[in-house]
Design a protein around this motif. Structure first.
Motif, PDB file in Angstrom:
ATOM      1  N   ALA A   1     -18.716 -24.633  21.429  1.00  0.00           N
ATOM      2  CA  ALA A   1     -18.098 -23.348  21.774  1.00  0.00           C
ATOM      3  C   ALA A   1     -18.697 -22.778  23.043  1.00  0.00           C
ATOM      4  N   ALA A   2     -20.055 -22.890  23.188  1.00  0.00           N
ATOM      5  CA  ALA A   2     -20.696 -22.371  24.397  1.00  0.00           C
ATOM      6  C   ALA A   2     -20.214 -23.124  25.638  1.00  0.00           C
ATOM      7  N   HIS A   3     -20.082 -24.443  25.517  1.00  0.00           N
ATOM      8  CA  HIS A   3     -19.567 -25.222  26.649  1.00  0.00           C
ATOM      9  C   HIS A   3     -18.143 -24.804  27.008  1.00  0.00           C
ATOM     10  N   GLU A   4     -17.297 -24.611  26.002  1.00  0.00           N
ATOM     11  CA  GLU A   4     -15.904 -24.239  26.248  1.00  0.00           C
ATOM     12  C   GLU A   4     -15.787 -22.850  26.861  1.00  0.00           C
ATOM     13  N   LEU A   5     -16.780 -21.984  26.589  1.00  0.00           N
ATOM     14  CA  LEU A   5     -16.725 -20.608  27.117  1.00  0.00           C
ATOM     15  C   LEU A   5     -17.049 -20.557  28.601  1.00  0.00           C
ATOM     16  N   ARG A   6     -17.738 -21.535  29.115  1.00  0.00           N
ATOM     17  CA  ARG A   6     -18.156 -21.485  30.516  1.00  0.00           C
ATOM     18  C   ARG A   6     -16.951 -21.385  31.457  1.00  0.00           C
ATOM     19  N   THR A   7     -15.946 -22.183  31.228  1.00  0.00           N
ATOM     20  CA  THR A   7     -14.785 -22.197  32.135  1.00  0.00           C
ATOM     21  C   THR A   7     -14.022 -20.876  32.120  1.00  0.00           C
ATOM     22  N   PRO A   8     -13.608 -20.354  30.948  1.00  0.00           N
ATOM     23  CA  PRO A   8     -12.888 -19.059  31.002  1.00  0.00           C
ATOM     24  C   PRO A   8     -13.740 -17.914  31.526  1.00  0.00           C
ATOM     25  N   ILE A   9     -15.058 -17.960  31.306  1.00  0.00           N
ATOM     26  CA  ILE A   9     -15.904 -16.891  31.844  1.00  0.00           C
ATOM     27  C   ILE A   9     -15.947 -16.976  33.371  1.00  0.00           C
ATOM     28  N   ALA A  10     -16.037 -18.195  33.898  1.00  0.00           N
ATOM     29  CA  ALA A  10     -16.025 -18.342  35.364  1.00  0.00           C
ATOM     30  C   ALA A  10     -14.705 -17.860  35.950  1.00  0.00           C
ATOM     31  N   ILE A  11     -13.591 -18.204  35.294  1.00  0.00           N
ATOM     32  CA  ILE A  11     -12.277 -17.731  35.765  1.00  0.00           C
ATOM     33  C   ILE A  11     -12.197 -16.226  35.690  1.00  0.00           C
ATOM     34  N   LEU A  12     -12.736 -15.646  34.612  1.00  0.00           N
ATOM     35  CA  LEU A  12     -12.712 -14.188  34.452  1.00  0.00           C
ATOM     36  C   LEU A  12     -13.500 -13.512  35.565  1.00  0.00           C
ATOM     37  N   ASN A  13     -14.668 -14.050  35.903  1.00  0.00           N
ATOM     38  CA  ASN A  13     -15.472 -13.454  36.981  1.00  0.00           C
ATOM     39  C   ASN A  13     -14.731 -13.511  38.317  1.00  0.00           C
ATOM     40  N   THR A  14     -14.058 -14.630  38.568  1.00  0.00           N
ATOM     41  CA  THR A  14     -13.307 -14.760  39.825  1.00  0.00           C
ATOM     42  C   THR A  14     -12.212 -13.709  39.916  1.00  0.00           C
TER      43      THR A  14
ATOM     44  N   PRO B   1     -12.826  -1.738  43.779  1.00  0.00           N
ATOM     45  CA  PRO B   1     -14.063  -1.148  43.246  1.00  0.00           C
ATOM     46  C   PRO B   1     -13.767   0.083  42.397  1.00  0.00           C
ATOM     47  N   GLY B   2     -14.633   0.301  41.388  1.00  0.00           N
ATOM     48  CA  GLY B   2     -14.471   1.447  40.514  1.00  0.00           C
ATOM     49  C   GLY B   2     -15.269   1.267  39.229  1.00  0.00           C
ATOM     50  N   PRO B   3     -15.331   2.326  38.412  1.00  0.00           N
ATOM     51  CA  PRO B   3     -16.115   2.250  37.168  1.00  0.00           C
ATOM     52  C   PRO B   3     -15.617   1.158  36.229  1.00  0.00           C
ATOM     53  N   ASP B   4     -14.314   0.985  36.155  1.00  0.00           N
ATOM     54  CA  ASP B   4     -13.787  -0.032  35.249  1.00  0.00           C
ATOM     55  C   ASP B   4     -14.207  -1.432  35.681  1.00  0.00           C
ATOM     56  N   LYS B   5     -14.170  -1.686  37.001  1.00  0.00           N
ATOM     57  CA  LYS B   5     -14.591  -2.999  37.486  1.00  0.00           C
ATOM     58  C   LYS B   5     -16.061  -3.241  37.183  1.00  0.00           C
ATOM     59  N   THR B   6     -16.875  -2.198  37.371  1.00  0.00           N
ATOM     60  CA  THR B   6     -18.316  -2.337  37.091  1.00  0.00           C
ATOM     61  C   THR B   6     -18.561  -2.692  35.634  1.00  0.00           C
ATOM     62  N   ARG B   7     -17.873  -1.990  34.755  1.00  0.00           N
ATOM     63  CA  ARG B   7     -18.038  -2.271  33.323  1.00  0.00           C
ATOM     64  C   ARG B   7     -17.572  -3.682  32.981  1.00  0.00           C
ATOM     65  N   LEU B   8     -16.470  -4.093  33.529  1.00  0.00           N
ATOM     66  CA  LEU B   8     -15.952  -5.430  33.226  1.00  0.00           C
ATOM     67  C   LEU B   8     -16.889  -6.517  33.759  1.00  0.00           C
ATOM     68  N   LEU B   9     -17.465  -6.272  34.947  1.00  0.00           N
ATOM     69  CA  LEU B   9     -18.402  -7.245  35.493  1.00  0.00           C
ATOM     70  C   LEU B   9     -19.661  -7.342  34.620  1.00  0.00           C
ATOM     71  N   GLU B  10     -20.113  -6.198  34.108  1.00  0.00           N
ATOM     72  CA  GLU B  10     -21.270  -6.211  33.207  1.00  0.00           C
ATOM     73  C   GLU B  10     -20.972  -7.021  31.957  1.00  0.00           C
ATOM     74  N   ASP B  11     -19.781  -6.784  31.391  1.00  0.00           N
ATOM     75  CA  ASP B  11     -19.419  -7.504  30.167  1.00  0.00           C
ATOM     76  C   ASP B  11     -19.293  -9.002  30.420  1.00  0.00           C
TER      77      ASP B  11
ATOM     78  N   ARG C   1     -22.669 -10.470  30.798  1.00  0.00           N
ATOM     79  CA  ARG C   1     -23.312 -10.553  29.474  1.00  0.00           C
ATOM     80  C   ARG C   1     -22.782 -11.755  28.695  1.00  0.00           C
ATOM     81  N   LEU C   2     -21.455 -11.983  28.791  1.00  0.00           N
ATOM     82  CA  LEU C   2     -20.878 -13.145  28.114  1.00  0.00           C
ATOM     83  C   LEU C   2     -21.443 -14.451  28.674  1.00  0.00           C
ATOM     84  N   ALA C   3     -21.580 -14.515  29.996  1.00  0.00           N
ATOM     85  CA  ALA C   3     -22.119 -15.719  30.612  1.00  0.00           C
ATOM     86  C   ALA C   3     -23.565 -15.966  30.174  1.00  0.00           C
TER      87      ALA C   3
END
Length: 458
Positions: free
Chosen positions: A257-270, A277-287, A290-292
């Motif tokens: 599961a951890a291996h499979e999560l790497r790809t969608p997390i990388a896509i999400l960060n991209t 820029p904004g508070p919502d982007k900051t929060r999403l980047l933090e999350d 944290r997932l990574a």
């Protein structure tokens, strides 16, 4: 728990049960022997020679000429009526004698040679004479006619009370010493036998106490243990094997599961980087960060656990220097400042640098996510080998400082995250032989401290 479910001492229970069995067997043996003797005629249980002497003693007197005579007392009349073959011979020291009944010739003239004997039993040789021939009883007693010698056979009916007393005395004199001897031997020998028989169980118990979740494949030894206990030990070993198989499947699933999560997390960060820029982007980047980190920590735990802790020398100062560099943009975007307090000389421990850096990163991300969006997040490295992360947030209540390291535990139900980050930190630190704790920070807020085993200085 009921009384019957309480643990019991096998040594004590065996000792008392063996003693009870021995007592029953001894009583049965005494009963069989006495019954056999009675059936063969060697024991005349219904005859009481002392009763004849007692009756004669109280009935004996002297006549007008000074000779010996007996009064017809009620006891004497009863004795004569119930004992047709009654006989006795009485002699005093002056040579007077009194006889009644058919005195056997063997005993008629024997009394004169035993004047100095106070009492005696005159019997027959066992197994060579007729066992039905009554033995004689000689006893010197004091009467109204003075001190006399009485010889009689084993005659007179034995009363029930006297039979009970005689039986009790026989038991006390024969059975009780044997029972005491066997009981003493039982209480001495049984603990030694039980201790020797269960000596192998002590080794098995020590093996069971050393079984740990991080030491899989352990099995209990079945050597030198009683056959009766082998099924229990085998069942425990089978249960351990099933647990190992289930744990292995669980670990494989987590790693996959951890291996499979790497790809969608990388896509999400991209995709998050392309947002305005904004508070919502900051929060999403933090999350997303944290997932990574959580995914990498899961892989760290699997790698360290599978490879048997491939540790090397790690400089905690360099580990602490790497975290601010990676997390500075995230902290600044969240409204924080990062402060590092570390000595210029190395502070070394044995461990995995990548795993320890991710554990530290997790603590800093935790401070960013749950902080008040202002103030300073401090990282401090100190001797002998510890790293602290402090923030200026609301802190952790004292009653929840142990619970926050449990999986899926969150301080508030609506808190962000799944409650796995701090548990991952604790798992990694424990794999390094250390521990993590939380206290109050110097300026308020929380202080998370990772304590590891230092390398002795040369």
């Amino acid at each position: 728990m009921s009384r019957h479910d309480d643990p019991y001492c096998l040594r004590s229970r065996l000792s008392w049960r063996l003693l009870s069995l021995q007592a029953v067997l001894l009583l049965a043996l005494v009963a069989v022997v006495v019954g056999a003797l009675c059936a063969s005629g060697l024991v005349l249980a219904e005859r009481d020679e002392d009763r004849v002497i007692d009756v004669v003693q109280h009935a004996l007197t002297r006549d007008a000429q000074g000779g010996l005579t007996v009064r017809p007392t009620p006891e004497l009349r009863q004795l004569r009526s119930e004992t047709p073959d009654l006989w006795f011979l009485v002699r005093d020291r002056q040579g007077h004698s009194l006889a009644e009944g058919a005195v056997p010739a063997e005993f008629a003239a024997i009394g004169g040679g035993l004047d100095q004997i106070s009492q005696a039993r005159l019997g027959w040789q066992l197994f060579e004479d007729d066992p039905r021939k009554p033995a004689a009883r000689l006893k010197r007693v004091d009467t109204e006619a003075g001190n006399v010698q009485v010889i009689t056979a084993t005659q007179g009916r034995l009363t029930g009370a006297k039979a009970l007393v005689m039986t009790s005395l026989a038991f006390l004199g024969i059975a009780l010493p044997g029972l005491l001897l066997m009981g003493t031997a039982t209480f001495i020998a049984t603990p030694m036998i039980v201790r020797r028989a269960f000596r192998g169980l002590d080794t098995t118990a020590d093996q069971a106490r050393r079984i740990d979740i991080h030491q899989r494949g352990a099995r209990l030894s079945v050597e030198r243990i009683p056959l009766e206990v082998v099924p229990l030990v085998t069942a425990v070993n089978d249960a351990l094997a099933r647990l190992d198989q289930g744990y292995a499947r669980h670990k494989r699933f987590v790693a996959d599961a951890a291996h499979e999560l790497r790809t969608p997390i990388a896509i999400l960060n991209t995709r998050l980087e392309s947002l305005a820029p904004g508070p919502d982007k900051t929060r999403l980047l933090e999350d997303a960060a944290r997932l990574a980190t959580l995914a990498e920590q899961l892989l760290d735990i699997q790698r360290l656990d599978r490879c048997g802790h491939p540790f090397a020398r790690v400089d905690l100062v360099r580990v602490a220097q790497g975290a601010p560099a990676d997390l500075a943009p995230l902290a600044i975007a969240g409204g924080y400042e990062l402060a590092l307090d570390a000595p210029t000389t190395p502070i070394e421990t044995i461990g995995d640098a990548a795993a320890l850096e991710r554990a530290l990163t997790n603590l800093v991300q935790n401070a960013i996510q749950h902080g008040p969006r202002r103030g300073t997040i401090g990282i401090r490295v100190s001797r002998p080998a510890s790293i602290e992360v402090t923030d200026e947030g609301p802190g952790i209540p004292v009653g929840q400082r142990e619970q926050i390291f449990e999986p899926f535990y969150r301080l508030t139900p609506l808190d962000r995250g799944a409650g796995l980050g701090l548990n991952m930190v604790r798992e990694i630190v424990q794999l390094h032989g250390g521990h993590v704790s939380v206290t109050d920070g110097p300026d308020g807020g929380a202080c998370f401290r990772i304590t590891l085993r230092p390398i002795p200085q040369d």
